[in-house]
Motif scaffolding. Structure first.
Motif, PDB file in Angstrom:
ATOM      1  N   LEU A 181       2.037  -0.677   8.735  1.00  0.00           N
ATOM      2  CA  LEU A 181       2.785  -1.930   8.625  1.00  0.00           C
ATOM      3  C   LEU A 181       2.248  -2.789   7.485  1.00  0.00           C
ATOM      4  CD1 LEU A 181       3.189  -2.920  12.392  1.00  0.00           C
ATOM      5  CD2 LEU A 181       4.848  -1.782  10.914  1.00  0.00           C
ATOM      6  N   LEU A 182       0.916  -2.879   7.386  1.00  0.00           N
ATOM      7  CA  LEU A 182       0.294  -3.706   6.350  1.00  0.00           C
ATOM      8  C   LEU A 182       0.533  -3.121   4.961  1.00  0.00           C
ATOM      9  CD1 LEU A 182      -1.518  -6.105   5.595  1.00  0.00           C
ATOM     10  CD2 LEU A 182      -3.501  -4.602   5.929  1.00  0.00           C
TER      11      LEU A 182
ATOM     12  N   ILE B 209       6.337  -3.474  -0.241  1.00  0.00           N
ATOM     13  CA  ILE B 209       7.702  -4.007  -0.314  1.00  0.00           C
ATOM     14  C   ILE B 209       7.698  -5.425  -0.867  1.00  0.00           C
ATOM     15  CG2 ILE B 209       9.689  -4.743   1.073  1.00  0.00           C
ATOM     16  CD1 ILE B 209       9.096  -2.382   2.938  1.00  0.00           C
ATOM     17  N   SER B 210       6.768  -6.248  -0.385  1.00  0.00           N
ATOM     18  CA  SER B 210       6.691  -7.642  -0.840  1.00  0.00           C
ATOM     19  C   SER B 210       6.386  -7.723  -2.327  1.00  0.00           C
ATOM     20  CB  SER B 210       5.617  -8.386  -0.045  1.00  0.00           C
ATOM     21  OG  SER B 210       5.900  -8.385   1.335  1.00  0.00           O
ATOM     22  N   VAL B 211       5.462  -6.886  -2.781  1.00  0.00           N
ATOM     23  CA  VAL B 211       5.083  -6.887  -4.203  1.00  0.00           C
ATOM     24  C   VAL B 211       6.265  -6.482  -5.074  1.00  0.00           C
ATOM     25  CG1 VAL B 211       3.685  -5.675  -5.912  1.00  0.00           C
ATOM     26  CG2 VAL B 211       2.621  -6.522  -3.821  1.00  0.00           C
TER      27      VAL B 211
ATOM     28  N   LEU C 277      10.938   3.469  -4.244  1.00  0.00           N
ATOM     29  CA  LEU C 277       9.683   3.312  -3.527  1.00  0.00           C
ATOM     30  C   LEU C 277       9.802   2.266  -2.421  1.00  0.00           C
ATOM     31  CD1 LEU C 277       6.728   3.943  -3.131  1.00  0.00           C
ATOM     32  CD2 LEU C 277       6.173   2.399  -5.028  1.00  0.00           C
ATOM     33  N   CYS C 278      10.537   1.196  -2.686  1.00  0.00           N
ATOM     34  CA  CYS C 278      10.775   0.162  -1.685  1.00  0.00           C
ATOM     35  C   CYS C 278      11.554   0.740  -0.499  1.00  0.00           C
ATOM     36  CB  CYS C 278      11.537  -1.000  -2.320  1.00  0.00           C
ATOM     37  SG  CYS C 278      11.636  -2.477  -1.291  1.00  0.00           S
ATOM     38  N   ASN C 279      12.547   1.574  -0.790  1.00  0.00           N
ATOM     39  CA  ASN C 279      13.292   2.253   0.267  1.00  0.00           C
ATOM     40  C   ASN C 279      12.383   3.182   1.071  1.00  0.00           C
ATOM     41  OD1 ASN C 279      16.601   2.235   0.280  1.00  0.00           O
ATOM     42  ND2 ASN C 279      15.761   1.570  -1.672  1.00  0.00           N
ATOM     43  N   LEU C 280      11.495   3.890   0.376  1.00  0.00           N
ATOM     44  CA  LEU C 280      10.568   4.807   1.040  1.00  0.00           C
ATOM     45  C   LEU C 280       9.633   4.058   1.991  1.00  0.00           C
ATOM     46  CD1 LEU C 280       9.510   7.744   1.243  1.00  0.00           C
ATOM     47  CD2 LEU C 280       7.915   7.184  -0.609  1.00  0.00           C
TER      48      LEU C 280
ATOM     49  N   ASN D   8       1.244   7.008   2.098  1.00  0.00           N
ATOM     50  CA  ASN D   8       2.174   6.714   1.001  1.00  0.00           C
ATOM     51  C   ASN D   8       1.813   5.467   0.200  1.00  0.00           C
ATOM     52  OD1 ASN D   8       3.584   9.002   1.579  1.00  0.00           O
ATOM     53  ND2 ASN D   8       5.353   7.979   2.478  1.00  0.00           N
ATOM     54  N   PRO D   9       1.628   4.290   0.843  1.00  0.00           N
ATOM     55  CA  PRO D   9       1.284   3.105   0.041  1.00  0.00           C
ATOM     56  C   PRO D   9      -0.076   3.220  -0.625  1.00  0.00           C
ATOM     57  CG  PRO D   9       1.143   2.613   2.394  1.00  0.00           C
ATOM     58  CD  PRO D   9       1.795   3.950   2.274  1.00  0.00           C
TER      59      PRO D   9
END
Length: 320
Positions: free
Chosen positions: A39-40, A46-48, A63-66, A292-293
């Motif tokens: 989640l973090l 996503i926020s960035v 990447l945001c979709n992923l 992933n992140p």
């Protein structure tokens, strides 16, 4: 509760690791920590991407979709996994089980196709850099992402609908942490040939075709990189797709263990095999979204700079 010949199945029972109680507490803490990291990490990513205008490109849109997919996928299954660790025999209603299975399957199928779209984006960026802004315009990459979502959802509707039509007899115990489609098919007291054929077709569409697209894209990408004369140019070109390639390897290796060969009821296997399959599924369902992140942030200078800028702005606003 099971069901008699003229009754309707109302619930399933998830065993999880009930046969190994000494592991349940350890896995509960481990999965809970991993879920918070998912989640973090994905939330920050996503926020960035949303806040930094320099990241408003096709690659970061995918990447945001992923990241959003990873949050949705884990949120559809992890709460049930955690609950199964706290309960010896977790009971789940039939409808609740089908909903959870639908969401998990839809998110997983969508991610497979989306990774293929991301490989195509990297192919165009590296092999046709001058034409990239024209080819990968908004009118192209938005439908590519939307198509990935639509295909994954439709595939899940088909597989879930076929599973719901199956008759289930006295055995309603699922040797798994969640309502996983292969584990549920093993409980059917009827011929599941249609389900096996449908799963094979699903594997072709959401596993084999995206993997072929990824493989062909990277063959051309590697060939293009090798033709770059300078070492620095080769390093820079490879760095733009190394994160995606790492995610693809981690994702497809684990998912192929689970779905590449749909098993019929007669080949259910032993309890040890069920536990191994459940642990592989847990690895695929929790470990991959957590990595992933980390992979994209550690291997991507633009993301690092964007995160640093966001933290600097926050520290500045806090200091005022």
């Amino acid at each position: 509760m099971g069901r008699t010949n003229d009754s309707v199945l109302r619930e399933f029972v998830l065993t999880g690791l009930s046969a190994h109680p000494e592991l349940q507490t350890v896995f509960f803490v481990l999965v809970l920590c991993m879920y918070w990291m998912i989640l973090l990490g994905n939330g920050v990513l996503i926020s960035v991407i949303i806040c930094d205008s320099r990241l408003h490109t096709p690659m970061y849109f995918f990447l945001c979709n992923l990241s959003f997919l990873d949050i949705c996928y884990t949120s559809s299954s992890v709460p049930l996994i955690l609950d199964s660790f706290l309960t010896v025999r977790k009971r789940v209603s039939f409808s609740g089980c089908m909903v959870q299975m639908f969401l998990s399957f839809a998110m997983g199928a969508t991610e497979c196709i989306l990774l293929g779209m991301m490989a195509l984006d990297r192919y165009v960026a590296i092999c046709y850099p001058l034409r990239y802004p024209v080819i990968m315009r908004k009118g192209a990459y938005v439908p590519m992402a939307a198509g990935s979502w639509a295909a994954g959802i439709v595939d899940s509707v088909v597989q879930t609908s076929l599973a719901m039509k199956l008759p289930f007899c006295a055995d309603n115990v699922i040797n798994h942490f969640v309502c996983e489609i292969l584990a549920i098919l093993k409980l059917a007291c009827a011929d599941i040939s249609i389900n096996v054929i449908s799963m094979a077709g699903s594997n072709l569409i959401v596993l084999v075709i995206p993997l072929l697209l990824i493989s062909i894209s990277y063959i051309f990408i590697v060939a293009t990189i090798l033709r770059i004369p300078s070492t620095e140019g080769k390093r820079k070109a490879f760095s733009t797709c190394s994160a995606h390639l790492t995610v693809v390897i981690v994702f497809f290796v684990t998912i192929f263990f689970m779905y590449a060969k749909p098993k019929s009821k007669s080949s259910a296997g032993t309890d040890n095999q069920d536990i191994i399959e459940a642990l592989i599924s847990l690895l695929y369902g929790v470990m991959t979204p957590m990595l992933n992140p980390l992979i994209y942030s550690l291997r991507n200078k633009d993301v690092k700079i964007a995160v640093r800028n966001m933290l600097d702005r926050k520290n500045f606003s806090d200091g005022i």
